[in-house]
Design a protein around this motif. Structure first.
Motif, PDB file in Angstrom:
ATOM      1  N   SER B  27       0.836  -1.323   0.014  1.00 54.66           N
ATOM      2  CA  SER B  27      -0.215  -0.014   0.049  1.00 54.66           C
ATOM      3  C   SER B  27       0.824   1.183   0.210  1.00 54.66           C
ATOM      4  O   SER B  27       0.745   2.244  -0.676  1.00 54.66           O
ATOM      5  CB  SER B  27      -0.951   0.016   1.265  1.00 54.66           C
ATOM      6  OG  SER B  27      -1.670  -0.997   1.408  1.00 54.66           O
ATOM      7  N   ILE B  28       2.002   1.248   0.969  1.00 56.28           N
ATOM      8  CA  ILE B  28       2.880   2.513   0.864  1.00 56.28           C
ATOM      9  C   ILE B  28       3.564   2.512  -0.469  1.00 56.28           C
ATOM     10  O   ILE B  28       3.818   3.293  -1.097  1.00 56.28           O
ATOM     11  CB  ILE B  28       3.923   2.258   2.003  1.00 56.28           C
ATOM     12  CG1 ILE B  28       2.905   2.441   3.359  1.00 56.28           C
ATOM     13  CG2 ILE B  28       4.750   3.735   2.113  1.00 56.28           C
ATOM     14  CD1 ILE B  28       3.770   2.130   4.611  1.00 56.28           C
ATOM     15  N   PHE B  58      16.809   0.564  -5.947  1.00 55.78           N
ATOM     16  CA  PHE B  58      15.888  -0.470  -5.418  1.00 55.78           C
ATOM     17  C   PHE B  58      15.382  -1.729  -6.163  1.00 55.78           C
ATOM     18  O   PHE B  58      15.201  -2.987  -5.571  1.00 55.78           O
ATOM     19  CB  PHE B  58      14.358   0.181  -4.901  1.00 55.78           C
ATOM     20  CG  PHE B  58      14.989   0.733  -3.527  1.00 55.78           C
ATOM     21  CD1 PHE B  58      15.098   0.065  -2.130  1.00 55.78           C
ATOM     22  CD2 PHE B  58      15.243   2.113  -3.377  1.00 55.78           C
ATOM     23  CE1 PHE B  58      15.429   0.704  -1.137  1.00 55.78           C
ATOM     24  CE2 PHE B  58      15.642   2.835  -2.210  1.00 55.78           C
ATOM     25  CZ  PHE B  58      15.482   2.121  -1.062  1.00 55.78           C
ATOM     26  N   ARG B  59      15.756  -1.581  -7.415  1.00 57.71           N
ATOM     27  CA  ARG B  59      15.401  -2.647  -8.582  1.00 57.71           C
ATOM     28  C   ARG B  59      16.583  -3.425  -8.799  1.00 57.71           C
ATOM     29  O   ARG B  59      16.751  -4.388  -9.084  1.00 57.71           O
ATOM     30  CB  ARG B  59      14.645  -2.332  -9.695  1.00 57.71           C
ATOM     31  CG  ARG B  59      13.264  -2.193  -9.456  1.00 57.71           C
ATOM     32  CD  ARG B  59      12.330  -1.494 -10.687  1.00 57.71           C
ATOM     33  NE  ARG B  59      13.166  -1.846 -11.891  1.00 57.71           N
ATOM     34  CZ  ARG B  59      12.609  -2.605 -12.945  1.00 57.71           C
ATOM     35  NH1 ARG B  59      11.240  -3.054 -12.698  1.00 57.71           N
ATOM     36  NH2 ARG B  59      13.173  -2.586 -14.028  1.00 57.71           N
ATOM     37  N   GLY B  60      17.693  -2.587  -8.559  1.00 64.58           N
ATOM     38  CA  GLY B  60      19.021  -3.182  -8.864  1.00 64.58           C
ATOM     39  C   GLY B  60      19.913  -3.757  -7.851  1.00 64.58           C
ATOM     40  O   GLY B  60      21.154  -4.262  -8.063  1.00 64.58           O
ATOM     41  N   ALA B 106      11.516  -3.073   8.603  1.00 65.07           N
ATOM     42  CA  ALA B 106      10.892  -4.049   7.675  1.00 65.07           C
ATOM     43  C   ALA B 106       9.789  -3.342   6.571  1.00 65.07           C
ATOM     44  O   ALA B 106       9.713  -3.457   5.674  1.00 65.07           O
ATOM     45  CB  ALA B 106      10.053  -5.088   8.370  1.00 65.07           C
ATOM     46  N   ILE B 107       8.991  -2.434   7.250  1.00 66.72           N
ATOM     47  CA  ILE B 107       8.133  -1.592   6.718  1.00 66.72           C
ATOM     48  C   ILE B 107       8.773  -0.764   5.456  1.00 66.72           C
ATOM     49  O   ILE B 107       8.387  -0.559   4.443  1.00 66.72           O
ATOM     50  CB  ILE B 107       7.158  -1.115   7.404  1.00 66.72           C
ATOM     51  CG1 ILE B 107       6.131  -1.941   8.241  1.00 66.72           C
ATOM     52  CG2 ILE B 107       6.388   0.337   6.900  1.00 66.72           C
ATOM     53  CD1 ILE B 107       5.051  -2.446   7.624  1.00 66.72           C
ATOM     54  N   ILE B 108       9.748   0.122   6.117  1.00 69.70           N
ATOM     55  CA  ILE B 108      10.520   0.875   5.270  1.00 69.70           C
ATOM     56  C   ILE B 108      11.174   0.148   4.232  1.00 69.70           C
ATOM     57  O   ILE B 108      10.976   0.510   2.813  1.00 69.70           O
ATOM     58  CB  ILE B 108      11.644   1.610   6.173  1.00 69.70           C
ATOM     59  CG1 ILE B 108      10.684   2.378   7.272  1.00 69.70           C
ATOM     60  CG2 ILE B 108      12.467   2.363   5.202  1.00 69.70           C
ATOM     61  CD1 ILE B 108      11.698   3.271   8.048  1.00 69.70           C
ATOM     62  N   THR B 109      11.712  -0.962   4.488  1.00 70.01           N
ATOM     63  CA  THR B 109      12.331  -1.692   3.193  1.00 70.01           C
ATOM     64  C   THR B 109      11.676  -2.032   2.478  1.00 70.01           C
ATOM     65  O   THR B 109      11.649  -1.851   0.923  1.00 70.01           O
ATOM     66  CB  THR B 109      13.451  -2.866   4.055  1.00 70.01           C
ATOM     67  OG1 THR B 109      14.187  -2.112   5.029  1.00 70.01           O
ATOM     68  CG2 THR B 109      14.362  -3.450   2.801  1.00 70.01           C
ATOM     69  N   CYS B 110      10.674  -2.842   2.918  1.00 72.00           N
ATOM     70  CA  CYS B 110       9.535  -3.300   1.909  1.00 72.00           C
ATOM     71  C   CYS B 110       8.942  -2.511   1.072  1.00 72.00           C
ATOM     72  O   CYS B 110       8.383  -2.529  -0.055  1.00 72.00           O
ATOM     73  CB  CYS B 110       8.617  -4.338   2.398  1.00 72.00           C
ATOM     74  SG  CYS B 110       9.456  -5.813   3.147  1.00 72.00           S
ATOM     75  N   SER B 111       8.518  -1.285   1.737  1.00 72.54           N
ATOM     76  CA  SER B 111       7.757  -0.199   0.933  1.00 72.54           C
ATOM     77  C   SER B 111       8.461   0.340  -0.030  1.00 72.54           C
ATOM     78  O   SER B 111       8.122   0.635  -1.263  1.00 72.54           O
ATOM     79  CB  SER B 111       7.214   0.529   1.800  1.00 72.54           C
ATOM     80  OG  SER B 111       6.584   0.286   2.929  1.00 72.54           O
ATOM     81  N   LEU B 112       9.931   0.673   0.088  1.00 67.04           N
ATOM     82  CA  LEU B 112      10.685   1.379  -0.687  1.00 67.04           C
ATOM     83  C   LEU B 112      10.923   0.367  -1.791  1.00 67.04           C
ATOM     84  O   LEU B 112      10.996   0.817  -2.991  1.00 67.04           O
ATOM     85  CB  LEU B 112      12.186   1.730   0.067  1.00 67.04           C
ATOM     86  CG  LEU B 112      12.057   3.031   0.869  1.00 67.04           C
ATOM     87  CD1 LEU B 112      13.301   3.237   1.558  1.00 67.04           C
ATOM     88  CD2 LEU B 112      11.501   4.101   0.344  1.00 67.04           C
ATOM     89  N   ALA B 116       9.502   0.891  -5.879  1.00 60.84           N
ATOM     90  CA  ALA B 116      10.473   1.061  -6.958  1.00 60.84           C
ATOM     91  C   ALA B 116       9.920   0.099  -8.226  1.00 60.84           C
ATOM     92  O   ALA B 116       9.643   0.493  -9.447  1.00 60.84           O
ATOM     93  CB  ALA B 116      11.675   0.569  -6.793  1.00 60.84           C
ATOM     94  N   TYR B 117       9.608  -1.194  -7.782  1.00 59.52           N
ATOM     95  CA  TYR B 117       8.857  -1.838  -8.949  1.00 59.52           C
ATOM     96  C   TYR B 117       7.624  -1.406  -9.355  1.00 59.52           C
ATOM     97  O   TYR B 117       7.371  -1.179 -10.509  1.00 59.52           O
ATOM     98  CB  TYR B 117       8.480  -3.509  -8.362  1.00 59.52           C
ATOM     99  CG  TYR B 117      10.091  -4.221  -8.286  1.00 59.52           C
ATOM    100  CD1 TYR B 117      10.352  -4.882  -9.274  1.00 59.52           C
ATOM    101  CD2 TYR B 117      10.587  -4.071  -6.898  1.00 59.52           C
ATOM    102  CE1 TYR B 117      11.555  -5.480  -9.265  1.00 59.52           C
ATOM    103  CE2 TYR B 117      11.838  -4.855  -7.030  1.00 59.52           C
ATOM    104  CZ  TYR B 117      12.317  -5.538  -8.184  1.00 59.52           C
ATOM    105  OH  TYR B 117      13.603  -5.892  -8.261  1.00 59.52           O
TER     106      TYR B 117
END
Ligand SMILES: Nc1ncnc2c1ncn2[C@@H]1O[C@H](COP(=O)(O)OP(=O)(O)OP(=O)(O)O)[C@@H](O)[C@H]1O
Ligand SMILES: [Mg+2]
Lengths: 240, 235
Positions: B27-28, B58-60, B106-112, B116-117
C-alpha cells in the motif's frame, strides 16, 4: 478571428510548415485540402499549440498564442478540436465526456454542466445515448459526441482534423450534417477534409496545402472549378 | 503429523504477520510508486533523474542488502550525522543512540522496494494510454495535472491492476527475508520452532504450504480480475 503570420514548424531537420500566412474571420468556414504529409494536421495542431510552432505568429481572438507568457489552457478553451480518431475518454459515458471539461476547468456546478451536456448531446442527435460508454457507440456516434464535447467549452473556433476519414461510408453523412448545422449557426471553422461535397457546400474558402505552404486558395468554385497551379490540378484530378 | 497439528496455530499467526506486512508495504509502495512513476515521466530533468536513481537502486540491488542497509546502516548514519552536528555546530542532542525496531525497518525496506517496482508498473501504465487521450484533454483546456488526474490515471489504474497483483505476490514471498533481522513473520516462526523442537521437514514444509496457499489465492484473484477487466467493454 485567427491570424497566422509566417508560421513555420520543423520536426528535427524535417521542415513541415514553411511559412504559412492566413486569416480566418469570424463565422468563416475554411476547408483545407492537400496530399498526405503536406502538413495539414500539423498546421491545425499548431493553432491550439498541440504542436509548438518553430517560428511565426498565431493570434486567436486577439490573443497571441505563441507568446510564452500566455496561458495556453485559456486559449485552448476558445479552440475546440475534433480528431480523426475521436479520442473520446473510454472510461466516461457520453454525457461525462461532454461535462468533464466544463466541470473541472470552468468549475461549473454539476447540475449546470449536465444540463449543458444534455443540450449538446441533443444537438448532435444523441440525447438517448447520454449514459452509454464510447465503446458501445458506432464511429459516427462517437465523433458526434466528440463534437459535443468540444462545443461544451463554448469555443470561438472549431478545428476539425479529417473528422470523417476513419468512419465507415454510411456514417460520414451524420457527422457532416452536424458540422453543417454548426456552420449555419455561424461557427468559425477550420476543417481538414477530403469530403469535396462538404467543402463545396459549406466552405467559404478552400486552402490547398502543398509541401508546407498554402499553394492555392479561393472559394470552392475557384479552387475546384478552375485550379491555377499544376500541383493543385494534379491533386484534384486524383481525388475528384 | 502431531507436531504439525501443534505448531499449526503458531505458524498461522506468522502467516497473518506476513500478510499484514505485505499489505502495508505494498500500500505504501503504491503511493511511493505513483509519485516515483510520475517523476520518471516528468518534463523536468532533475525530477526525472531523482526518480530514475530511486527506481534503479531498489530494483538493482538485493532486497536482503537493502534490509541490512536500512536496519543496521541507516541508524548508524543518523547517529554519526548527529554526532558531527553536535561537535561542529553545538546542536542540542535530539535522540540518544537512534535505532530502528524490526517492524519499522521491515516496513521501510519493503515499502521502498515495492515502490520502485510499482513505479515502473505505473509508468508503463501511463505510457500505454494512447497519446490522443492527453491531446484531447489538453485541447479542451485542461491542464496537464487535470488531464492526468481525470483522463490518464483512471485508465492507467485499470491496466495496472494485474501487474500490481503480481507485485503483491512477489512481495509476499520476499518478506521471508525479514527473518534475517529477527522479524517474526511466517518464515521466522518456522525457524524458531525448528530451533526448539528439531523437526525441520514437516515444519518447513508446512511453512512452504502456507506461502503457497496465500500466493495461489492471490494469483487466482488476479486472474479473475484480469478476466473481468478484459470483458469490460468500457475499454
Ligand atoms: N510528431 C512528429 N514527429 C516527426 N514528424 C512528424 C510529426 N508529426 C508529423 N510529422 C511529419 O510531418 C509531415 C506532415 O505531417 P501531417 O500529419 O501534418 O500531414 P497531413 O497533411 O496531415 O497528412 P495526412 O493527410 O496523412 O494526415 C509528415 O511528413 C509527417 O511524417
Ligand atoms: Mg493529417
Amino acid at each position: 478571428m485567427i491570424e497566422v503570420k509566417h508560421l513555420t514548424k520543423s520536426f528535427g531537420s524535417l521542415e513541415v510548415l514553411k511559412g504559412i500566412h492566413c486569416r480566418i474571420s469570424e463565422g468563416e468556414v475554411v476547408c483545407m485540402i492537400g496530399a498526405s504529409g503536406s502538413g495539414k494536421s500539423t498546421f491545425l495542431r499548431c493553432l491550439n499549440m498541440l504542436e509548438k510552432p518553430t517560428g511565426g505568429e498565431i493570434h486567436i481572438d486577439g490573443v497571441s498564442v505563441t507568446d510564452p507568457k500566455v496561458d495556453i489552457n485559456k486559449v485552448r478553451q476558445k479552440t475546440g478540436m475534433v480528431f480523426q480518431l475521436f479520442n473520446l475518454f473510454p472510461h466516461k459515458t457520453a454525457l461525462e465526456n461532454v461535462t468533464l471539461a466544463p466541470a473541472k476547468v470552468l468549475k461549473m456546478p454539476p447540475k449546470e454542466a449536465e444540463e449543458r451536456g444534455r443540450v449538446l448531446l441533443t444537438k448532435v442527435g444523441l440525447s438517448e445515448k447520454a449514459d452509454v460508454y464510447p465503446g458501445q457507440l458506432s464511429g459516427g456516434q462517437q465523433q458526434r459526441v466528440a463534437i459535443a464535447r468540444a462545443l461544451a467549452m463554448q469555443p470561438k473556433v472549431m478545428l476539425f482534423d479529417e473528422p470523417t476519414s476513419s468512419l465507415d461510408p454510411e456514417m460520414v453523412g451524420e457527422v457532416l450534417a452536424v458540422m453543417k448545422d454548426l456552420a449555419r449557426e455561424g461557427m468559425t471553422m477550420a476543417v481538414v477534409t477530403h469530403e469535396m461535397g462538404f467543402a463545396r457546400e459549406v466552405a467559404d474558402r478552400v486552402l490547398f496545402l502543398d509541401d508546407g505552404l498554402i499553394a492555392e486558395e479561393g472559394t470552392p468554385q475557384e479552387v475546384f472549378g478552375n485550379p491555377q497551379g499544376q500541383r493543385t490540378k494534379s491533386f484534384l484530378s486524383k481525388i475528384l | 503429523m502431531e507436531t504439525v497439528l501443534k505448531i499449526y496455530p503458531v505458524l498461522l499467526m506468522g502467516a497473518a504477520v506476513t500478510l499484514q506486512i505485505t499489505v502495508i508495504s505494498v500500500s505504501i509502495g503504491c503511493v511511493v510508486g505513483l509519485f516515483a512513476g510520475l517523476a520518471r515521466l516528468s518534463k523536468s530533468r532533475i525530477v526525472r533523474t531523482v526518480g530514475t536513481c530511486y527506481v534503479d537502486f531498489f530494483r538493482g540491488t538485493p532486497l536482503y542488502v537493502q534490509l541490512l542497509l536500512v536496519y543496521f546502516g541507516f541508524p548508524q548514519l543518523i547517529n554519526e550525522v548527529q554526532h558531527w552536528l553536535i561537535a561542529s555546530y553545538g546542536m542540542p542532542q535530539l535522540v540518544h543512540n537512534f535505532v530502528f525496531n524490526e517492524w519499522t525497518a521491515a516496513i521501510i525496506t519493503c515499502s521502498l522496494n515495492s515502490g520502485a517496482y510499482i513505479a515502473e508498473i505505473f509508468r508503463a501504465g501511463v505510457q500505454s494510454i494512447e497519446r490522443g487521450q492527453m491531446e484531447a484533454a489538453r485541447s479542451l483546456g485542461m491542464s496537464h495535472v487535470l488531464a492526468m488526474r481525470y483522463v490518464i490515471l483512471p485508465q492507467a489504474f485499470k491496466r495496472v491492476i494485474p501487474p500490481l497483483g503480481n507485485e503483491f505476490i512477489a512481495m509476499l514471498k520476499d518478506t521471508s527475508i525479514l527473518a534475517a533481522i529477527g522479524f517474526v513473520e511466517l518464515n521466522r516462526r518456522g525457524q524458531l520452532i525448528v530451533a526448539e523442537i528439531y523437526d525441520p521437514f514437516p515444519i518447513f514444509f508446512t511453512v512452504a504450504l502456507m506461502y503457497l496457499a496465500m500466493t495461489l489465492t492471490f494469483s487466482r484473484l488476479v486472474d479473475w480480475l484480469e478476466r473481468r477487466l478484459k470483458t469490460d467493454d468500457r475499454g
